[in-house]
Structure formats: C-alpha cells, structure tokens
Enzyme design. Structure first.
Site, PDB file in Angstrom:
ATOM      1  N   SER A 260     -40.328  49.128 -11.782  1.00  0.00           N
ATOM      2  CA  SER A 260     -39.275  48.481 -11.011  1.00  0.00           C
ATOM      3  C   SER A 260     -39.838  47.491 -10.006  1.00  0.00           C
ATOM      4  O   SER A 260     -40.978  47.609  -9.556  1.00  0.00           O
ATOM      5  CB  SER A 260     -38.446  49.526 -10.258  1.00  0.00           C
ATOM      6  N   LYS A 261     -39.005  46.517  -9.642  1.00  0.00           N
ATOM      7  CA  LYS A 261     -39.400  45.519  -8.650  1.00  0.00           C
ATOM      8  C   LYS A 261     -39.555  46.161  -7.276  1.00  0.00           C
ATOM      9  O   LYS A 261     -40.339  45.704  -6.460  1.00  0.00           O
ATOM     10  CB  LYS A 261     -38.358  44.401  -8.593  1.00  0.00           C
ATOM     11  N   ARG A 262     -38.788  47.214  -7.031  1.00  0.00           N
ATOM     12  CA  ARG A 262     -38.796  47.829  -5.706  1.00  0.00           C
ATOM     13  C   ARG A 262     -40.024  48.695  -5.473  1.00  0.00           C
ATOM     14  O   ARG A 262     -40.637  48.665  -4.408  1.00  0.00           O
ATOM     15  CB  ARG A 262     -37.522  48.667  -5.525  1.00  0.00           C
ATOM     16  N   ASN A 263     -40.409  49.483  -6.488  1.00  0.00           N
ATOM     17  CA  ASN A 263     -41.458  50.490  -6.292  1.00  0.00           C
ATOM     18  C   ASN A 263     -42.817  50.110  -6.879  1.00  0.00           C
ATOM     19  O   ASN A 263     -43.799  50.796  -6.641  1.00  0.00           O
ATOM     20  CB  ASN A 263     -41.013  51.821  -6.902  1.00  0.00           C
ATOM     21  N   ASP A 264     -42.877  49.042  -7.657  1.00  0.00           N
ATOM     22  CA  ASP A 264     -44.134  48.675  -8.317  1.00  0.00           C
ATOM     23  C   ASP A 264     -44.387  47.178  -8.156  1.00  0.00           C
ATOM     24  O   ASP A 264     -43.472  46.409  -7.853  1.00  0.00           O
ATOM     25  CB  ASP A 264     -44.059  48.995  -9.822  1.00  0.00           C
TER      26      ASP A 264
END
Length: 481
Positions: A260-264
């Site tokens: 994901s863009k948020r977590n990775d």
C-alpha cells in the site's frame, strides 16, 4: 491484431503494482506482435492529482516500457499518438462519446434513469448494513416508464443512468489465470453508468473505450474480478465481441498484506530515488507472480518477452521482497560498464561533497570501480566510500591493528617509500605493497591489515591498491602522521 492497454487513473503517482500490470500488458503485447496502448481513465475528477499523468508517463519511460499508442509527453507537454484517441477519458467526455451509448442501452431496455437522492441512497445502504446485508441499490426507479422519466428530466430533475441487470442469472467467464468464474446477478448492483455531472463511471467508460480501441485482452488486478460480469453484460447488451480477461494476483508485502501507498514504499518514484536501476526493478517485478520456464532470475526485457506466458502466472499473490530486489539490483550494478555506473553514482558523491563537478573522469571511474562489487543500490556508494573523504570512527579490530608491535616499522617504511615518488599512479599503486613487504620484512596479514587499519580505520575493504591511488601521496602521509 492483439491489442492490450494499461489504463491507470491519475489519482496519485504510479504504484509498483501498477507498474507490474503495465509490464505484463507490455510483455504479452510485444510477444504476440501486438500493440501496447496507454490510456488515462480520469472520469473521477474528485480524486484527480495534479501532475499524476506526467509522473505516470515519466516512470513508464524510465522503466523502459515504450508505448505504441496513447498518451505521451512532447517537450514535457501531454500529447497523444495513435488514431483511436482521445486517449484521456475526460477529453472523450468533451466529444460526447459516451452519452449516445448510454441512450442506446436505455432504448434497448438494458439501462434506466434513476432519480434517487444521495440522502435516500445513503439511508438504504445504512439500513442494509444494519441488517447484515450487502449494500446495493433497491431498484426503486427501475419501474419508471421511459416516457415518465423523460418528462421528469425535462422538468429539471437530477438523475443518473443505471445498468438494468436481469434477476438471478449466472454470468460465467473464463479467466486466463483464475480459470472459470461464475457470479450471479443477484449478488451484483445496478451499476451507475452516467453520473449526475454527465461523466461516465469507470465501469461504463472502460467497456466503451476498450471496444472502440479494439482491445483484445483486458489485463488488470484481481480486485476487478467482481466487476467483470457487469462489463460482460454490457458487451452482450451492445452485441460487441468480448475480450479475453486476465486478472493478476495482488502484489503483497512481507506481512502478506497488499502493498500500500500508506504503509510501504510503494510508488515507482520511491524506488527510483532510492537508487534502483530500471532494468533491475523491471526484472524483479516480473518475477513477483510469474516464473519463466527457464527458471532464470536475471532476464533482460527481450528475454522476458520471449518467455512470458499467463500460464506461468500464479493464482495467488506474489510477495514483494526488498532484500531480493537488492540482490537483483546488485547483479545489474556489477555487470555495468564502469563508465556508465560512474555517471549514475556521480550525483550522490557530489551531494555528499566528496567530489566536485569537474572531477577527472579517470578518478571518478576509479572510485566507482573500487566499490562496484559492494553496493546493491546507487546511494550506498556514499557510505561505502566515506572513509576516503572524511574522518570516520575506527573499528575496534582496526584499533588493535594500529597498536601491533611492528606498527612503527610499517609507518616509517611507508613514509620512506612515499618520499621516493612524486605521486601514486596506477602502476605505482599496484607495486607499492610489494616494496613495503620487501623493505619491512613483514607480509600477509601482518602487513596488509595494519596498513589498511592505519589508512582507512578498517581491517577489511576494497582493493588496497585502489585505495592508495585514490588517497594519493599527500593524504596518505597525512593519515600516517
């Protein structure tokens, strides 16, 4: 002719999963002697991100995936190439491409006008959720006659156009990766086709565009499987030839969750800025879910194209392992011509202040060659070479080597030999340690480890002759003193 398209939405910068989707489309199109098309699906204007289209094009070009048709950049301005454009959906809306097809569906009885307010729709969904049901439209407007609907539109009522699905009908299709898939219309929603603002939804525009652009294979992420029956029903309603569907497994992180863009670090730009080579990233990304018949791990784009097959794409998600990517990237770095690698690492050495813009090409290539085998990403050359340009903390083992009983003999011998020469060039550097060995009487670890400890603060490292040449006579004398 086989025609495949990559059709991202400009809602952010290109995701690593999106690049893999583009890559698989590209590989199959090229292998089949077909066309690879880039289309931008920007009908959701509320999520549009400024600069996202330019980023998408830049990153695809950086990765080496050249398009045959579609959106491109001409002098940094968005342009198009091909005869089936516009290739940006908002431009297609301006040409009123979609409304006539929506009207055709209404006239055939495959779609209807819906006048329900957002408040009513929210109320229905909330109640369905409270009742433990899947939220879906209740079909209130499905029974309104076409004549009455047109009168309400003439009176200025706001409306959308919805797909009219039949009740309790199995829609079956064969996916090249997932196999036979069956979804019943009772588990589907009467999808909105044209929104109140006149823009088509993704589900409508994608079918119309794929048909008009003669797309033969739809290759996309498996999150779209549940939507595919709606698309197939539209093909059927229009009487159009259906394309072949291919739904790719999800790209997962090490925890087994969707990248994901948020977590990775998930955007292609993240990896480019971290110093990964485009050929290495593409090579590794191809293997996240696909395995070549040859079982090779290092493959050029041409070699991947020759071997690519959807038969060898996994049904389950592929794990994106950064450690394995680092290994692949290191293989590409080691195979590079030193002169080419030097150009790539120069900006990092400049930013660190280790070199200046006018550095001698030979010296830059010598520094590059010295650390080529020890870096897996381009920026790592800064930390690897720091000891050449700055005072660094001396390793504990190196402290011991600096205090061996014969250290003064080695230092004095080196100073004497250095005073006999004007400078250390390649020839001098290669023969220098033999002279120290002969003059001091020490050899092997008793010779090399103490001297390396004196000059670098380490006991292990790259070729010592390279270190001597890079440091030069004056700096070595400074360090010895």
């Amino acid at each position: 002719m086989v025609r495949l398209r990559f059709a991202p939405s400009p809602t952010g910068y290109l995701h690593i999963g999106g690049l893999r989707t583009a890559l698989y489309n590209y590989l199959y199109a090229k292998q089949q002697g077909g066309k690879f098309v880039l289309r931008i699906e920007d009908t959701d204007r509320t999520r549009y991100v400024e600069g996202a289209i330019e980023n998408l094009i830049h990153e695809l070009k950086w990765a080496g995936l050249s398009i045959d048709e579609g959106v491109c950049l001409d002098n940094e301005k968005i342009s198009e190439v091909g005869e089936k454009g516009p290739y940006i959906q908002s431009e297609r809306v301006k040409k009123d491409i979609y409304n006539k097809y929506a009207t055709e569906l209404i006239e055939k009885g495959y779609a209807y006008y819906c006048f329900c307010s957002k408040e009513r729709l929210d109320e229905i969904k909330n109640q369905q959720k409270a009742d433990g049901k899947i939220p879906r439209y209740d079909g209130l407007c499905k029974g309104i006659s076409l004549e009455d609907a047109k009168k309400r539109i003439e009176n200025g009522e706001s409306y959308v156009i919805r797909l009219k699905l039949p009740e309790n009908r199995d829609i079956v299709f064969n996916d090249l990766i997932k196999g036979k898939i069956t979804i019943n219309t009772n588990d589907m929603d009467d999808q909105v086709l044209i929104k109140a603002d006149g823009f088509p939804t993704y589900h409508f525009a994608v079918v119309v565009d794929d048909h008009l652009m003669n797309i033969t294979h739809i290759v996309r992420g498996d999150e779209w499987i549940s939507s595919t029956p709606k698309h197939l029903f539209l093909y059927e309603a229009f009487g159009w030839e259906k394309p072949t569907f291919v739904h790719l497994p999800t790209v997962l992180n090490k925890s087994g969750k969707k990248l994901s863009k948020r977590n990775d670090d998930a955007s292609v730009e993240d990896f480019r800025l971290k110093g990964y080579l485009p050929k290495a990233l593409i090579n590794y990304l191809a293997l996240v879910g696909w395995s070549p018949e040859s079982n090779e791990e290092i493959l050029s784009l041409d070699e991947m194209t020759a071997q690519f097959s959807f038969d060898r794409v996994s049904k389950s998600g592929g794990v994106f392992d950064v450690d394995k990517l680092d290994w692949v990237n290191a293989q590409y770095i080691r195979k590079m011509e030193v002169s080419e690698l030097a150009k790539l690492v120069k900006p990092y050495l400049l930013e660190a202040g280790f070199i200046d813009e006018n550095i001698c090409p030979y010296r830059l290539e010598l520094i590059t060659k010295t650390f080529q085998e020890s870096i897996s990403r381009l920026p790592q050359i800064v930390e690897q070479s720091r000891f050449l340009f700055e005072n660094v903390e001396v390793e504990s083992e190196a402290v011991e080597m600096r205090n061996v009983a014969h250290i003064d003999i080695l230092k004095e011998t080196m100073i004497q030999e250095l005073n006999k020469i004007d400078k250390i060039d390649e020839e001098v550097a290669k023969g220098f340690m033999k002279k120290i060995q002969k003059a001091s009487g020490f050899k092997g670890k008793d010779l090399y480890m103490p001297i390396r400890a004196l000059l670098t603060g380490q006991v292990h490292g790259p070729e010592l002759s390279n270190i001597l040449e890079i440091l030069g006579k004056e700096e070595i004398l400074n360090r010895l003193s």
